[in-house]
Design a protein around this motif. Sequence first.
Motif: not given
Length: 109
Positions: A27-45
């Motif tokens: 979950n995003d710590i500063n959500p723009a909507r009711k649901i706001h999720v950040l999705i990231i690869p574990k490797g850094h790109y």
Amino acid sequence: MCIFCKIVKGEIPNQTVLEDENFLAFNDINPARKIHVLIIPKGHYDSFDVIPPKIMTAMTEFIQKVASKLEIKQSGYRLITNIGSDGGQEVPHFHFHLIGGEPVGKLVR
């Protein structure tokens, strides 16, 4: 080390939505909507411009699982990725914003 890499390593707490060996959704710590999720690869790109296509393929499947878990596949959602400073990218780690759970509005042209 970027903030998302610190989250992956467990150095910064997060509210995990879904995780597997290659990706993390939280979950995003500063959500723009009711649901706001950040999705990231574990490797850094740094951004979309350098992500290997095979990682994107796997990430697509992971994002679909996140949308299913959040029960928003039928109602719809928006995926956003920002690339570089002109694109609004604030964290130099490739990620998607998944927002939904309510109407997100039309894009202004």
